[in-house]
Design a protein around this motif. Structure first.
Motif, PDB file in Angstrom:
ATOM      1  N   GLN A   3       0.726  -1.212   0.411  1.00  0.00           N
ATOM      2  CA  GLN A   3       0.027   0.034   0.138  1.00  0.00           C
ATOM      3  C   GLN A   3       0.906   1.383   0.118  1.00  0.00           C
ATOM      4  O   GLN A   3       0.405   2.089   0.805  1.00  0.00           O
ATOM      5  N   GLY A   4       1.989   0.811  -0.595  1.00  0.00           N
ATOM      6  CA  GLY A   4       2.891   2.101  -0.398  1.00  0.00           C
ATOM      7  C   GLY A   4       4.181   2.121   0.689  1.00  0.00           C
ATOM      8  O   GLY A   4       4.403   1.917   1.250  1.00  0.00           O
ATOM      9  N   ASN A   5       3.289   3.266   1.638  1.00  0.00           N
ATOM     10  CA  ASN A   5       3.913   3.670   3.297  1.00  0.00           C
ATOM     11  C   ASN A   5       2.761   3.182   4.284  1.00  0.00           C
ATOM     12  O   ASN A   5       1.716   3.047   3.895  1.00  0.00           O
ATOM     13  N   TYR A   6       3.240   3.148   5.561  1.00  0.00           N
ATOM     14  CA  TYR A   6       2.098   3.296   6.890  1.00  0.00           C
ATOM     15  C   TYR A   6       1.562   4.523   6.911  1.00  0.00           C
ATOM     16  O   TYR A   6       0.533   4.339   6.817  1.00  0.00           O
ATOM     17  N   PRO A   7       1.863   5.755   6.835  1.00  0.00           N
ATOM     18  CA  PRO A   7       0.223   6.561   6.903  1.00  0.00           C
ATOM     19  C   PRO A   7      -0.227   6.059   5.775  1.00  0.00           C
ATOM     20  O   PRO A   7      -2.158   6.007   5.962  1.00  0.00           O
ATOM     21  N   GLN A   8      -0.101   5.731   4.651  1.00  0.00           N
ATOM     22  CA  GLN A   8      -0.959   5.163   3.372  1.00  0.00           C
ATOM     23  C   GLN A   8      -1.412   4.302   3.863  1.00  0.00           C
ATOM     24  O   GLN A   8      -3.204   4.393   3.522  1.00  0.00           O
ATOM     25  N   LEU A   9      -1.415   3.249   4.063  1.00  0.00           N
ATOM     26  CA  LEU A   9      -1.974   1.782   4.410  1.00  0.00           C
ATOM     27  C   LEU A   9      -2.868   2.302   6.256  1.00  0.00           C
ATOM     28  O   LEU A   9      -3.773   1.509   5.761  1.00  0.00           O
ATOM     29  N   GLY A  55      -3.999   4.951   7.266  1.00  0.00           N
ATOM     30  CA  GLY A  55      -5.422   5.763   6.138  1.00  0.00           C
ATOM     31  C   GLY A  55      -6.511   4.703   5.430  1.00  0.00           C
ATOM     32  O   GLY A  55      -7.870   5.021   5.355  1.00  0.00           O
ATOM     33  N   LYS A  56      -5.901   3.536   4.742  1.00  0.00           N
ATOM     34  CA  LYS A  56      -6.910   2.485   3.684  1.00  0.00           C
ATOM     35  C   LYS A  56      -7.247   1.565   4.493  1.00  0.00           C
ATOM     36  O   LYS A  56      -8.458   1.431   4.886  1.00  0.00           O
ATOM     37  N   ILE A  57      -6.852   1.143   5.889  1.00  0.00           N
ATOM     38  CA  ILE A  57      -7.378   0.581   6.935  1.00  0.00           C
ATOM     39  C   ILE A  57      -8.606   0.931   7.443  1.00  0.00           C
ATOM     40  O   ILE A  57      -9.719   1.361   7.472  1.00  0.00           O
ATOM     41  N   THR A  58      -8.229   2.721   7.893  1.00  0.00           N
ATOM     42  CA  THR A  58      -9.336   3.944   8.679  1.00  0.00           C
ATOM     43  C   THR A  58     -10.239   3.856   7.937  1.00  0.00           C
ATOM     44  O   THR A  58     -11.518   3.935   8.276  1.00  0.00           O
ATOM     45  N   SER A  59     -10.265   4.017   6.475  1.00  0.00           N
ATOM     46  CA  SER A  59     -11.499   4.043   5.514  1.00  0.00           C
ATOM     47  C   SER A  59     -12.218   2.728   5.608  1.00  0.00           C
ATOM     48  O   SER A  59     -13.212   2.991   4.991  1.00  0.00           O
ATOM     49  N   ARG A  60     -11.737   1.899   5.317  1.00  0.00           N
ATOM     50  CA  ARG A  60     -12.237   0.579   4.819  1.00  0.00           C
ATOM     51  C   ARG A  60     -12.963   0.122   6.357  1.00  0.00           C
ATOM     52  O   ARG A  60     -13.785  -0.949   6.255  1.00  0.00           O
ATOM     53  N   ILE A  61     -12.267   0.815   7.590  1.00  0.00           N
ATOM     54  CA  ILE A  61     -13.599  -0.431   9.233  1.00  0.00           C
ATOM     55  C   ILE A  61     -14.285   0.902   8.769  1.00  0.00           C
ATOM     56  O   ILE A  61     -15.947   0.718   9.498  1.00  0.00           O
TER      57      ILE A  61
END
Length: 90
Positions: free
Chosen positions: A76-82, A84-90
């Motif tokens: 997913q790129g870097n940890y902040p991007q990861l 962000g993706k996890i947070t948006s999916r929750i």
């Protein structure tokens, strides 16, 4: 990034990896048809370089030991991007 920050992110990645592997290795009894079916799990990660290489090696070993489970690694790129993706999916 400082050494402490890198260690924190690598620790988070290791814990996430371990949790996914443990979740995939349940101790439930299954029927014959379930044993013959293949389960695919997708693991999001933000590891690059040597960490990503090691993750792929661990994944290959896991898949050999668990032939009915396929692990699809998605960077997913870097940890902040990861995060962000996890947070948006929750």
């Amino acid at each position: 990034m400082t050494k402490k920050g890198l260690t924190k992110y690598l620790s988070i990645g290791a814990v996430t990896t371990a949790a996914l592997f443990l979740a995939a290795c349940s101790n439930q009894k299954s029927t014959t048809s379930a044993k013959n079916s293949k389960t695919e799990i997708t693991m999001w990660h933000a590891m690059n370089g040597a960490q990503q290489k090691n993750l792929k090696q661990l994944t290959n070993k896991f898949e050999k030991e668990n032939p009915n489970i396929k692990v699809k690694l998605e960077n997913q790129g870097n940890y902040p991007q990861l995060q962000g993706k996890i947070t948006s999916r929750i």
